[in-house]
Scaffold this active site. Structure first.
Site, PDB file in Angstrom:
ATOM      1  N   ASP A  80       0.814  -1.212   0.000  1.00 19.73           N
ATOM      2  CA  ASP A  80       0.000   0.000   0.000  1.00 19.73           C
ATOM      3  C   ASP A  80       0.848   1.263   0.000  1.00 19.73           C
ATOM      4  OD1 ASP A  80      -1.992  -1.857   0.138  1.00 19.73           O
ATOM      5  OD2 ASP A  80      -2.994  -1.004   1.882  1.00 19.73           O
ATOM      6  N   ARG A 130      -0.179   6.024  17.311  1.00 20.67           N
ATOM      7  CA  ARG A 130      -0.334   7.002  16.234  1.00 20.67           C
ATOM      8  C   ARG A 130       0.202   8.388  16.566  1.00 20.67           C
ATOM      9  NH1 ARG A 130      -0.069   2.629  13.819  1.00 20.67           N
ATOM     10  NH2 ARG A 130      -1.955   1.719  12.897  1.00 20.67           N
ATOM     11  N   ASP A 190      -7.641   5.686  12.287  1.00 17.44           N
ATOM     12  CA  ASP A 190      -6.250   6.118  12.169  1.00 17.44           C
ATOM     13  C   ASP A 190      -6.093   7.402  11.370  1.00 17.44           C
ATOM     14  OD1 ASP A 190      -5.173   4.215  13.780  1.00 17.44           O
ATOM     15  OD2 ASP A 190      -4.541   2.865  12.178  1.00 17.44           O
ATOM     16  N   SER A 226      -6.707  -8.014   8.364  1.00 14.95           N
ATOM     17  CA  SER A 226      -5.568  -7.104   8.438  1.00 14.95           C
ATOM     18  C   SER A 226      -4.964  -7.158   9.835  1.00 14.95           C
ATOM     19  CB  SER A 226      -5.997  -5.673   8.101  1.00 14.95           C
ATOM     20  OG  SER A 226      -6.911  -5.186   9.071  1.00 14.95           O
TER      21      SER A 226
END
Length: 375
Positions: free
Chosen positions: A23, A105, A134, A189
């Site tokens: 990605d 994050r 996110d 995922s």
């Protein structure tokens, strides 16, 4: 290269959160093609258990200058400046989730902004999709630290919205694709750091489907864990663990050690449906062995070192604090204010907690404080 969208002409240099995977490699090339801008890559090692150096080779192969490639080991900063402060608050989201993804994050956003300032970039880019939390966490963190920064979120802009289109784009531009990705990828995922591993999407979209046993990576099944319990002693200073079984350790070493101990005894598995900030329900499965031990032990040492009303006030504030982290407000003034109060409460949280680990359970067997016990 012709830039199709006029707004894309305004970006001169962008810092991309880059893993080296399919990605973000596609995003890197897409940024070069569509924004015609200089790209700086940033790869963080926060304990995800994967080699990060291959990202350097992939970035170089895609034309990134060596001076524009940043690969950093942030494990100590992650645990010492983010995980430990969160655990001083006993933060749990919606009664169960220990915020393993949420707390990573803001650190990534912080370093991206610092690199943007250092390299004089005017934008940052991330690979978060338009459906999850996110994107909000990265962007709120970046705006808090660099209000004038421009943010590029390719998943909200491009038309590569299927795996087939991603693979076709990768093939057209010579981007290497892992065999598993080409075969259809994993049935869910996964995201990992030193605090936890999370699993979502794919087959897990059915909240009534039990995950396959092979999904779990760092914990054994409680049924297969050793029958014999294991004892562990944790030493606290000002609310943080400074030693495990008498051995003084750095914050990252503490968490890695507790992950190993907890994982061996089947501790820290969670399967939960949570309410996302973006307005949808999401099923997530988590492995947080070290964090599960830390939460139990921290509440135990606080039980003998904190006043009743101080404990009650912390418990009242905790859900609000946890929501702030979950929703991406780590750098907000209200989270910082709450942190000041929480940290002040930890001045007397000193002592030792003993625990027994056995087949998925963490049992406190003793707690003591020579200097600050109220018992």
């Amino acid at each position: 290269m012709n830039v199709k969208n006029p707004k894309m002409k305004k970006i001169k240099k962008v810092v991309l959160a880059y893993s080296g995977g399919l990605d973000t490699s596609v995003i890197l090339k897409w940024l070069q093609d569509n924004y015609a801008c200089e790209v700086v890559t940033f790869t963080a090692d926060i304990g995800q258990g994967e080699e990060v150096e291959p990202a350097r080779k992939k970035a170089l192969a895609l034309g990134i200058r060596r001076s524009n490639i940043f690969i950093e080991d942030l494990k100590e900063e992650f645990v010492g400046d983010f995980v430990f402060p969160m655990f001083r608050a006993n933060a749990v989201y919606e009664g169960e989730y220990l915020l393993g993804t949420s707390i990573a994050r803001p650190l990534i956003a912080k370093r991206m902004v610092e690199i943007a300032k250092k390299t004089r970039a005017d934008a940052i880019a991330h690979g978060a999709t338009g459906k999850g939390n996110d994107q909000v966490r990265f962007e709120l963190g970046a705006y808090a630290l660099m209000p004038n920064v421009k943010i590029i979120a390719p998943w909200r802009e491009w038309d590569l919205l299927s795996r087939e289109k991603l693979l076709r784009y990768a093939d057209q531009h010579g981007i290497p694709v892992d065999f598993k990705k080409r075969k259809g990828g994993a049935p869910y995922s996964m995201d990992a750091n030193l605090l936890h591993i999370s699993y979502e999407g794919g087959m897990l979209e059915d909240p009534n489907l039990e995950p396959e046993a092979s999904m779990w990576r760092i914990t054994v099944s409680p049924e297969r864990a050793p029958k014999r319990p294991e004892q562990v002693a944790l030493e606290y200073r000002h609310g943080d663990i400074v030693a495990v079984n008498g051995r003084r350790m750095s914050p990252a070493r503490v968490l890695a050690t507790l992950n190993r101990l907890g994982g061996r005894h089947g501790i820290g598995r969670l399967d939960v449906v949570e309410n996302r900030y973006v307005g949808m329900k999401s099923r997530g499965c988590y492995e947080t062995p070290g964090g599960t031990i830390m939460l139990k032990a921290h509440r135990a040492i606080e039980s003998i070192t904190l006043d009743r009303e101080v404990l009650a006030l912390k418990d009242d504030l905790m859900p609000r604090y946890a929501r702030l982290i979950y929703n991406g407000y780590w750098f907000s003034p209200e989270r910082r204010l709450l942190q000041t109060l929480i940290d002040a409460s930890q001045a007397t949280v000193n002592g030792t907690v003993r625990l027994k680990l056995n087949r998925g359970s963490v049992i406190v067997t003793g707690r003591a404080s020579k200097t600050d016990s109220l018992f």
